[in-house]
Design an enzyme around this catalytic site. Structure first.
Site, PDB file in Angstrom:
ATOM      1  N   HIS A  61       0.841  -1.197   0.000  1.00 57.45           N
ATOM      2  CA  HIS A  61       0.000   0.000   0.000  1.00 57.45           C
ATOM      3  C   HIS A  61       0.874   1.245   0.000  1.00 57.45           C
ATOM      4  O   HIS A  61       2.103   1.160   0.119  1.00 57.45           O
ATOM      5  CB  HIS A  61      -0.995  -0.018   1.162  1.00 57.45           C
ATOM      6  N   ASP A  65       5.750   4.695   5.054  1.00 59.12           N
ATOM      7  CA  ASP A  65       6.693   3.740   5.665  1.00 59.12           C
ATOM      8  C   ASP A  65       6.863   2.474   4.822  1.00 59.12           C
ATOM      9  O   ASP A  65       7.680   1.618   5.163  1.00 59.12           O
ATOM     10  CB  ASP A  65       6.298   3.397   7.114  1.00 59.12           C
TER      11      ASP A  65
HETATM   12 ZN   LIG Z   1       2.929   0.671   7.832  1.00 61.48          ZN
HETATM   13 ZN   LIG Z   2      -0.126   1.580   6.504  1.00 58.22          ZN
END
Ligand SMILES: [Zn+2]
Ligand SMILES: [Zn+2]
Length: 323
Positions: A61, A65
């Protein structure tokens, strides 16, 4: 057999011992980088894995991060003459942000030296060869169009050489045809059935990486009976409200899912800096016995019903108990 190496196991921001989400899945000479958090390039170097064959990247996704490391990694790899293309796969929405990162920042106003291809994928099979396949499946995480990835070895029936020898099957194309399930007629006119020389079906190894997720009930149909499941464990049950609010799991939820889904081995990752590793492990273990918490550079070999930790490729680091 699949091998998984963790390059980053921290949630949201790195900690002293943990980098941001990234892992390499390997099956013989095939490699897939799954997610590419900030710092992944250096983690690959430190892991000793090398960059060879790492031009196929799957992204779960678009949260930062999981993608920020693409900027540095793709910029470096694009300058290497040994690679002629890179393919980055993810949902269409995930790729929108990656497109901005790569083509509005990293390669702004210039043409990348190699072909950098963003390939939008939907749930279903995204890679297949004679030995294994990779499929994507929908994951529910805070409105991001998230995908998880399932790696499945083909099931096969072993060729029983003893039986073939007893039947006097001569060398030649016949043995190969029998392995492929074809009926053959030998030069002496005898007809041999595949069942005469093939053993019982051996199921292939199945592993999955879910990435960040706020739900597990909708994953059950894809993940039942896996040999190994890699899933996030961002929170502890004491902060379940926060887990809910941010679309994440607690260690207990991840472990309960592993029990419900009859998973053989559970590997937790994406740990918040607010907890100690042993507390995450304790909470999970109370609900599912075969669980480990991944650390950066941990590498596991996953065979049928078996998950074995390997010695690190690189001797330049050692595992430390953190906190
Ligand atoms: Zn994450
Ligand atoms: Zn996430």
């Amino acid at each position: 057999m699949f091998q998984i190496t963790f390059l980053g196991t921290s949630a949201s921001a790195p900690s002293f011992h943990r980098g941001l989400s990234s892992q390499v899945i390997q099956h013989n000479e095939h490699r897939f980088l799954v997610d590419c958090g900030e710092g992944t390039q250096r983690q690959i170097l430190r892991s000793g894995l090398g960059f060879k064959g790492l031009n196929r990247i799957l992204i779960t996704h678009s949260h930062l991060d999981h993608i920020l490391g693409l900027g540095g990694l793709v910029s470096t790899l694009a300058r290497w003459e040994t690679m002629d293309e890179m393919v980055i796969m993810g949902s269409a929405r995930t790729l929108e942000r990656i497109d901005d990162l790569l083509f509005k920042v990293v390669f702004r106003g210039v043409r990348p030296p190699i072909d950098v291809r963003l390939e939008a994928i939907s749930p279903g099979v995204i890679f297949t060869n004679k030995d294994f396949s990779v499929s994507a499946f929908d994951v529910t995480h805070r409105g991001a169009a998230s995908l998880g990835y399932l790696f499945e070895e083909a099931s096969r029936r072993p060729f029983l050489t003893d039986k073939a020898d007893k039947l006097n099957i001569p060398p030649g194309p016949w043995r190969g045809q029998l392995v492929r399930g074809q009926v053959v007629t030998l030069p002496d006119r005898r007809e041999i059935q595949p069942d005469d020389v093939l053993g019982p079906v051996r199921e292939g190894v199945r592993i999955a990486l879910v990435g960040d997720t706020g739900r597990t009930d909708n994953l059950l149909p894809y993940l039942r009976g896996l040999d190994a499941l890699v899933v996030e464990s961002t929170y502890l049950e004491s902060e379940i409200e926060m887990a809910r609010q941010f679309g994440h799991l607690t260690a207990q939820q991840a472990a309960s899912f592993a029990t419900d889904a009859d998973i053989k081995h559970l590997i937790l990752t994406h740990l918040s800096r607010r907890y100690r590793e042993r507390d995450v492990l304790t909470e999970a273990r109370a609900n599912f016995n075969n669980v480990r918490v991944a650390r950066d550079f941990d590498s596991y070999e996953i065979r049928r019903g078996e998950c074995k930790r390997m010695e690190p490729v690189s001797k330049n680091f050692h595992h430390r108990e953190e906190n």
